[in-house]
Design a protein around this motif. Sequence first.
Motif, PDB file in Angstrom:
ATOM      1  N   VAL A  13      15.717   4.264   3.167  1.00 38.59           N
ATOM      2  CA  VAL A  13      14.670   3.341   2.725  1.00 38.59           C
ATOM      3  C   VAL A  13      13.653   4.072   1.851  1.00 38.59           C
ATOM      4  O   VAL A  13      13.353   5.244   2.069  1.00 38.59           O
ATOM      5  CB  VAL A  13      13.960   2.660   3.916  1.00 38.59           C
ATOM      6  CG1 VAL A  13      14.967   1.926   4.782  1.00 38.59           C
ATOM      7  CG2 VAL A  13      13.190   3.657   4.742  1.00 38.59           C
ATOM      8  N   THR A  14      13.121   3.355   0.876  1.00 37.79           N
ATOM      9  CA  THR A  14      12.154   3.950  -0.037  1.00 37.79           C
ATOM     10  C   THR A  14      10.720   3.839   0.462  1.00 37.79           C
ATOM     11  O   THR A  14       9.850   4.561  -0.006  1.00 37.79           O
ATOM     12  CB  THR A  14      12.254   3.287  -1.427  1.00 37.79           C
ATOM     13  OG1 THR A  14      12.067   1.875  -1.286  1.00 37.79           O
ATOM     14  CG2 THR A  14      13.606   3.559  -2.058  1.00 37.79           C
ATOM     15  N   ASP A  15      10.459   2.923   1.407  1.00 37.88           N
ATOM     16  CA  ASP A  15       9.088   2.715   1.889  1.00 37.88           C
ATOM     17  C   ASP A  15       9.085   2.590   3.407  1.00 37.88           C
ATOM     18  O   ASP A  15       9.082   1.488   3.961  1.00 37.88           O
ATOM     19  CB  ASP A  15       8.490   1.459   1.244  1.00 37.88           C
ATOM     20  CG  ASP A  15       6.968   1.392   1.391  1.00 37.88           C
ATOM     21  OD1 ASP A  15       6.428   2.051   2.307  1.00 37.88           O
ATOM     22  OD2 ASP A  15       6.326   0.674   0.600  1.00 37.88           O
ATOM     23  N   VAL A  16       9.077   3.743   4.081  1.00 31.58           N
ATOM     24  CA  VAL A  16       9.092   3.750   5.543  1.00 31.58           C
ATOM     25  C   VAL A  16       7.826   3.109   6.099  1.00 31.58           C
ATOM     26  O   VAL A  16       7.865   2.384   7.091  1.00 31.58           O
ATOM     27  CB  VAL A  16       9.261   5.184   6.076  1.00 31.58           C
ATOM     28  CG1 VAL A  16       9.154   5.217   7.603  1.00 31.58           C
ATOM     29  CG2 VAL A  16      10.601   5.769   5.632  1.00 31.58           C
ATOM     30  N   ASP A  17       6.679   3.341   5.450  1.00 33.17           N
ATOM     31  CA  ASP A  17       5.409   2.792   5.941  1.00 33.17           C
ATOM     32  C   ASP A  17       5.429   1.263   5.946  1.00 33.17           C
ATOM     33  O   ASP A  17       4.951   0.625   6.887  1.00 33.17           O
ATOM     34  CB  ASP A  17       4.245   3.297   5.096  1.00 33.17           C
ATOM     35  CG  ASP A  17       3.949   4.773   5.326  1.00 33.17           C
ATOM     36  OD1 ASP A  17       4.393   5.300   6.366  1.00 33.17           O
ATOM     37  OD2 ASP A  17       3.275   5.391   4.473  1.00 33.17           O
ATOM     38  N   ALA A  18       5.976   0.668   4.890  1.00 35.42           N
ATOM     39  CA  ALA A  18       6.052  -0.794   4.844  1.00 35.42           C
ATOM     40  C   ALA A  18       6.967  -1.325   5.937  1.00 35.42           C
ATOM     41  O   ALA A  18       6.691  -2.353   6.563  1.00 35.42           O
ATOM     42  CB  ALA A  18       6.543  -1.248   3.464  1.00 35.42           C
ATOM     43  N   TRP A  19       8.047  -0.624   6.192  1.00 35.17           N
ATOM     44  CA  TRP A  19       8.955  -1.002   7.274  1.00 35.17           C
ATOM     45  C   TRP A  19       8.247  -0.956   8.625  1.00 35.17           C
ATOM     46  O   TRP A  19       8.328  -1.898   9.411  1.00 35.17           O
ATOM     47  CB  TRP A  19      10.155  -0.057   7.291  1.00 35.17           C
ATOM     48  CG  TRP A  19      11.378  -0.549   6.589  1.00 35.17           C
ATOM     49  CD1 TRP A  19      11.739  -0.308   5.297  1.00 35.17           C
ATOM     50  CD2 TRP A  19      12.434  -1.337   7.151  1.00 35.17           C
ATOM     51  NE1 TRP A  19      12.954  -0.890   5.010  1.00 35.17           N
ATOM     52  CE2 TRP A  19      13.406  -1.524   6.131  1.00 35.17           C
ATOM     53  CE3 TRP A  19      12.657  -1.887   8.409  1.00 35.17           C
ATOM     54  CZ2 TRP A  19      14.570  -2.251   6.338  1.00 35.17           C
ATOM     55  CZ3 TRP A  19      13.823  -2.610   8.622  1.00 35.17           C
ATOM     56  CH2 TRP A  19      14.764  -2.790   7.605  1.00 35.17           C
ATOM     57  N   THR A  20       7.590   0.167   8.917  1.00 32.12           N
ATOM     58  CA  THR A  20       6.961   0.315  10.231  1.00 32.12           C
ATOM     59  C   THR A  20       5.814  -0.669  10.411  1.00 32.12           C
ATOM     60  O   THR A  20       5.563  -1.140  11.524  1.00 32.12           O
ATOM     61  CB  THR A  20       6.480   1.756  10.450  1.00 32.12           C
ATOM     62  OG1 THR A  20       5.603   2.142   9.381  1.00 32.12           O
ATOM     63  CG2 THR A  20       7.653   2.722  10.479  1.00 32.12           C
ATOM     64  N   ASP A  21       5.128  -1.024   9.332  1.00 32.71           N
ATOM     65  CA  ASP A  21       4.076  -2.035   9.424  1.00 32.71           C
ATOM     66  C   ASP A  21       4.672  -3.394   9.778  1.00 32.71           C
ATOM     67  O   ASP A  21       4.155  -4.109  10.646  1.00 32.71           O
ATOM     68  CB  ASP A  21       3.308  -2.118   8.111  1.00 32.71           C
ATOM     69  CG  ASP A  21       2.193  -3.162   8.160  1.00 32.71           C
ATOM     70  OD1 ASP A  21       1.207  -2.931   8.882  1.00 32.71           O
ATOM     71  OD2 ASP A  21       2.323  -4.212   7.508  1.00 32.71           O
ATOM     72  N   LEU A  22       5.764  -3.762   9.104  1.00 31.18           N
ATOM     73  CA  LEU A  22       6.431  -5.021   9.400  1.00 31.18           C
ATOM     74  C   LEU A  22       6.929  -5.047  10.843  1.00 31.18           C
ATOM     75  O   LEU A  22       6.727  -6.016  11.573  1.00 31.18           O
ATOM     76  CB  LEU A  22       7.605  -5.237   8.441  1.00 31.18           C
ATOM     77  CG  LEU A  22       8.517  -6.426   8.737  1.00 31.18           C
ATOM     78  CD1 LEU A  22       7.778  -7.743   8.555  1.00 31.18           C
ATOM     79  CD2 LEU A  22       9.766  -6.383   7.854  1.00 31.18           C
ATOM     80  N   LEU A  23       7.553  -3.961  11.267  1.00 32.46           N
ATOM     81  CA  LEU A  23       8.141  -3.917  12.598  1.00 32.46           C
ATOM     82  C   LEU A  23       7.082  -3.923  13.685  1.00 32.46           C
ATOM     83  O   LEU A  23       7.210  -4.625  14.690  1.00 32.46           O
ATOM     84  CB  LEU A  23       9.019  -2.667  12.734  1.00 32.46           C
ATOM     85  CG  LEU A  23      10.255  -2.633  11.840  1.00 32.46           C
ATOM     86  CD1 LEU A  23      10.835  -1.232  11.805  1.00 32.46           C
ATOM     87  CD2 LEU A  23      11.298  -3.625  12.322  1.00 32.46           C
ATOM     88  N   GLY A  24       6.035  -3.132  13.501  1.00 29.12           N
ATOM     89  CA  GLY A  24       5.030  -2.991  14.535  1.00 29.12           C
ATOM     90  C   GLY A  24       4.042  -4.131  14.579  1.00 29.12           C
ATOM     91  O   GLY A  24       4.001  -4.920  15.531  1.00 29.12           O
ATOM     92  N   ARG A  25       3.259  -4.265  13.544  1.00 33.38           N
ATOM     93  CA  ARG A  25       2.167  -5.241  13.549  1.00 33.38           C
ATOM     94  C   ARG A  25       2.692  -6.671  13.538  1.00 33.38           C
ATOM     95  O   ARG A  25       2.120  -7.560  14.181  1.00 33.38           O
ATOM     96  CB  ARG A  25       1.264  -4.994  12.332  1.00 33.38           C
ATOM     97  CG  ARG A  25       0.015  -5.866  12.279  1.00 33.38           C
ATOM     98  CD  ARG A  25      -0.942  -5.339  11.227  1.00 33.38           C
ATOM     99  NE  ARG A  25      -0.346  -5.331   9.910  1.00 33.38           N
ATOM    100  CZ  ARG A  25      -0.419  -6.346   9.041  1.00 33.38           C
ATOM    101  NH1 ARG A  25      -1.077  -7.439   9.375  1.00 33.38           N
ATOM    102  NH2 ARG A  25       0.114  -6.269   7.857  1.00 33.38           N
TER     103      ARG A  25
END
Length: 289
Positions: A13-25
């Motif tokens: 994935v190119t944007d891990v931060d965007a993924w973790t934001d979607l998954l978590g929040r």
Amino acid sequence: MGIRKLGYVGLNVTDVDAWTDLLGRTLGIGVTTAKLGTDEVALLELDEFKYRVALHPSDRDTPRELGWIVDTPGELDRLTLRLTDAGFTVEDGSAEERELRGATRLRWFTDPVGYRVELAIGEAKVRTGVARPVGTHPGATGLGHFVLASPKLDELRELYESVLEFKLTDYRAPGLFFFRCNQAHHSIALASAETPSIHHLEIEHGSIDDVGRSYDRAKANGAPISISLGRHMNDKAISFYVQNPSGFHLEIGCGGIDVAEDWVPHDFGVSDVWGHHHTHANPFASPKP
């Protein structure tokens, strides 16, 4: 049947931060991290096992590996022989890869599309309960299935049905087929498409209330809901979909049926009982009555 279940999926994935934001929040799914070489890999906590989805930082968004859990070492050897007899080259995974997966044995091959498919023995149970982000309700219970779209549908069907011994559950003409490796309605679906991709990856939830809470959070946080809440015709699951930062769908669902050994494959005809309205054109659309 040697393969017991879908164990894990690895994604570049190119944007891990965007993924973790979607998954978590938004979806209430916890994320931990681990090292693989010099990379820090994000691991999705869906159940008591180490992880079900791994996010590897990359300069492009692609599937990295599709991992299946095999019952026994004897079955792993038997499936390896079936694969080599069918012309696939099977290799052992590295010690570092086994450690990350939580596996005692690991082998892999490349499927007709070019994706790495892994067969693993063992799973590492690392927790008694899953930590959830603050303000979210426990809901995710595991990894359900994925849908693989490809122009090489016939070759993929030959691999999964004839070589790996998955069973056809049902289908929808002209080019969508659902396969199982246990009692769950399906663990993989194969679809005809001009370019190869994962159409969606499904995350199992414990109840309709957990799916509903995730749906409310997704709407409140402005997540890109790509397919609205609905019930599928074939497996009867209730779910909705969000488009993830890598461009394909995550299905958030519950309530899929189990099937018995005497199940007869059939064309289920219509996609959905109700709902599942697409924000963009549905590549697998069929007329509704």
